[in-house]
Enzyme design. Structure first.
Site, short mmCIF file in Angstrom:
data_model
loop_
_atom_site.label_atom_id
_atom_site.label_comp_id
_atom_site.label_asym_id
_atom_site.label_seq_id
_atom_site.Cartn_x
_atom_site.Cartn_y
_atom_site.Cartn_z
N LEU A 86 -7.80 62.99 54.93
CA LEU A 86 -6.64 62.74 54.08
C LEU A 86 -5.60 63.83 54.40
O LEU A 86 -5.95 65.01 54.41
CB LEU A 86 -7.03 62.84 52.60
CG LEU A 86 -5.86 62.51 51.68
CD1 LEU A 86 -5.70 60.99 51.57
CD2 LEU A 86 -6.03 63.14 50.32
N TYR A 108 -4.72 55.85 44.89
CA TYR A 108 -4.35 56.79 43.85
C TYR A 108 -3.67 58.01 44.44
O TYR A 108 -3.65 58.20 45.67
CB TYR A 108 -5.58 57.23 43.04
CG TYR A 108 -6.49 58.21 43.75
CD1 TYR A 108 -7.31 57.81 44.80
CD2 TYR A 108 -6.49 59.56 43.39
CE1 TYR A 108 -8.12 58.73 45.44
CE2 TYR A 108 -7.31 60.48 44.03
CZ TYR A 108 -8.12 60.05 45.06
OH TYR A 108 -8.91 60.96 45.71
N GLU A 146 -13.12 67.28 56.86
CA GLU A 146 -12.52 67.80 55.62
C GLU A 146 -13.65 67.98 54.61
O GLU A 146 -14.82 67.96 54.98
CB GLU A 146 -11.45 66.83 55.11
CG GLU A 146 -11.99 65.43 54.83
CD GLU A 146 -10.93 64.46 54.30
OE1 GLU A 146 -9.90 64.91 53.78
OE2 GLU A 146 -11.16 63.24 54.39
N HIS A 178 -13.45 38.27 47.27
CA HIS A 178 -12.98 39.29 48.20
C HIS A 178 -11.49 39.14 48.52
O HIS A 178 -10.79 40.13 48.69
CB HIS A 178 -13.79 39.24 49.50
CG HIS A 178 -15.15 39.86 49.35
ND1 HIS A 178 -16.07 39.43 48.42
CD2 HIS A 178 -15.73 40.90 50.00
CE1 HIS A 178 -17.16 40.16 48.52
NE2 HIS A 178 -16.99 41.07 49.46
N LYS A 206 -5.56 57.02 50.66
CA LYS A 206 -6.15 57.62 49.46
C LYS A 206 -6.65 56.52 48.53
O LYS A 206 -6.05 56.23 47.49
CB LYS A 206 -5.11 58.53 48.78
CG LYS A 206 -5.71 59.62 47.91
CD LYS A 206 -4.72 60.72 47.68
CE LYS A 206 -5.09 61.67 46.56
NZ LYS A 206 -6.34 62.40 46.72
N1 PLP Z 1 -9.32 65.40 51.26
C1 PLP Z 1 -9.81 64.58 50.32
C2 PLP Z 1 -10.91 63.65 50.68
C3 PLP Z 1 -9.28 64.60 49.02
O1 PLP Z 1 -9.77 63.77 48.08
C4 PLP Z 1 -8.26 65.52 48.70
C5 PLP Z 1 -7.68 65.57 47.36
O2 PLP Z 1 -7.89 64.74 46.53
C6 PLP Z 1 -7.78 66.37 49.72
C7 PLP Z 1 -8.32 66.28 50.99
C8 PLP Z 1 -6.68 67.36 49.43
O3 PLP Z 1 -5.46 66.69 49.27
P1 PLP Z 1 -4.29 67.35 48.41
O4 PLP Z 1 -4.01 68.69 49.02
O5 PLP Z 1 -3.15 66.42 48.55
O6 PLP Z 1 -4.79 67.46 47.01
#
Ligand code: PLP
Length: 279
Positions: free
Chosen positions: A200, A33, A176, A102, A143
Site C-alpha cells: 500500500l 477504505y 510491508e 458475485h 486499500k
Molecule cells: N500498509 C498497509 C497494509 C496498511 O494497512 C497501512 C495503513 O493502514 C499502511 C501500509 C500505512 O499507510 P498510511 O501511512 O497511509 O497509514
C-alpha cells in the site's frame, strides 16, 4: 459526541448504528477504505488520503456517492460534532446492497464513516516485530476492506508480544507490515520497497520520503531482503496512526540501534510537521 458512526446520511454513537445485512461489505468485504488523523479538530494530510480513497474506489469500479469536495465538507462537519478534536477518522465505501451474488448489484454504493478519540504517538518508544510469509494477492496497492492475511499477521504479532508483523514474499522480498510500511536505514540511506502492487503506498511513507529529501538523506526505492532487514542500521515502521517507529527486535533477535542520529532527525521532522499542521 463521544464516538460517531455515519451510514448513508444517518449518524449516531457507533454502538447505536446498524447496517443492512445485504451490504456488500458483509458478504464479500467488497469495499475500499481510508483513514486519517485529526488533532485540535484539524485533519492531517486529508487531500492525500482522499485522493487515495477515490483512486482505490476507481480501481475496483466502485462509484463514489459524492464528489471529493462534498465529501470533505461532510467529514469536516462530522469532526465538529465531536467532544474532542483529537480523532481517528475512518471512511469506507462498499459496492452497495443486494442479495449475495458475485456480480455487481444494481444499487448505489454505501458510505460509512466512523470517528473515535485517538491521541497521536510520538514514536519515542521502540517496538518489536515478527516476520510472516506474505501470501497475499497482487493488488496490495488498493486499500480494500478485504484484509484477512493482514488480520492473521497482526494477531500473530500480538500473540508474540510484538507491535507489527513484517510480510516477506516467497523469494525473500520484504514488502510491508500488516498495517504499516517498513523501511531501513543503511549507511545513511533510506531504503524502502517500491510503491508497486505489492504494497500500500502509505501516506506516512510519502511523508517519510519527503522528510529524507529535506534532510538530505538519500532514498533508494528498491526491494530489500530479510537479511538486509536484519542487518539494517535502523528499521523504521510508518503509518498514519504511528508516524515513525523504530524497531529494536525482529523474531526475538535485536536489530537496528546503529543510526539513532538519522532516525531521530526523521522522527522529529515528522512529529513537528504534524504538530505544526494541526496546531
Ligand atoms: N500498509 C498497509 C497494509 C496498511 O494497512 C497501512 C495503513 O493502514 C499502511 C501500509 C500505512 O499507510 P498510511 O501511512 O497511509 O497509514
Amino acid at each position: 459526541m463521544k464516538t460517531l458512526g455515519y451510514y448513508n446520511g444517518k449518524y449516531d454513537e457507533i454502538e447505536n448504528m446498524v447496517v443492512p445485512m445485504n451490504d456488500r461489505s458483509c458478504w464479500f468485504g467488497d469495499g475500499v477504505y481510508d483513514a486519517q488523523q485529526c488533532r485540535n479538530y484539524h485533519s492531517f494530510a486529508q487531500d492525500e488520503h482522499l485522493d487515495r480513497f477515490y483512486r482505490s474506489a476507481a480501481m475496483l469500479k466502485i462509484a463514489m456517492p459524492m464528489e471529493k469536495e462534498e465529501f470533505k465538507a461532510l467529514l469536516d462537519s462530522l469532526v465538529r460534532k465531536m467532544d474532542t478534536g483529537d480523532l481517528f477518522v475512518y471512511y469506507q465505501v462498499s459496492r452497495g446492497t443486494g442479495m449475495r451474488s458475485h456480480v455487481f448489484p444494481d444499487s448505489p454504493s454505501n458510505l460509512w464513516i466512523t470517528l473515535r478519540p485517538e491521541e497521536f504517538v510520538d514514536g519515542t518508544e521502540p517496538i518489536r516485530l515478527i516476520t510472516v510469509e506474505d501470501t497475499r494477492y497482487f493488488h496490495c496497492n488498493i486499500k480494500t476492506t478485504n484484509l484477512i492475511p493482514n488480520i492473521m499477521a497482526a494477531q500473530a504479532a500480538r500473540e508474540a508480544g510484538c507491535t507489527e508483523a513484517v510480510f516477506i514474499r516467497p523469494g525473500n522480498q520484504v514488502t510491508e507490515c500488516a498495517h504499516s510500511n517498513v523501511h531501513i536505514l543503511k549507511n545513511g540511506c533510506l531504503r524502502t520497497a517500491p510503491a508497486d502492487n505489492l504494497i500500500l503506498p502509505g501516506i506516512a511513507r510519502a511523508h517519510l520520503i519527503k522528510a529524507c529529501h529535506v534532510l538530505d538523506i538519500p532514498v533508494d526505492e528498491t526491494p530489500f531482503t530479510r537479511e538486509e532487514l536484519m542487518g539494517a542500521d535502523e528499521v523504521i515502521v510508518t503509518s498514519t496512526g504511528d508516524f515513525c517507529l523504530r524497531a529494536e527486535m525482529i523474531d526475538g533477535i535485536p536489530v537496528g540501534g546503529k543510526d539513532l542520529l538519522h532516525f531521530e532527525m526523521l522522527r522529529k521532522y515528522l512529529v513537528d510537521e504534524y504538530l505544526e499542521a494541526t496546531k
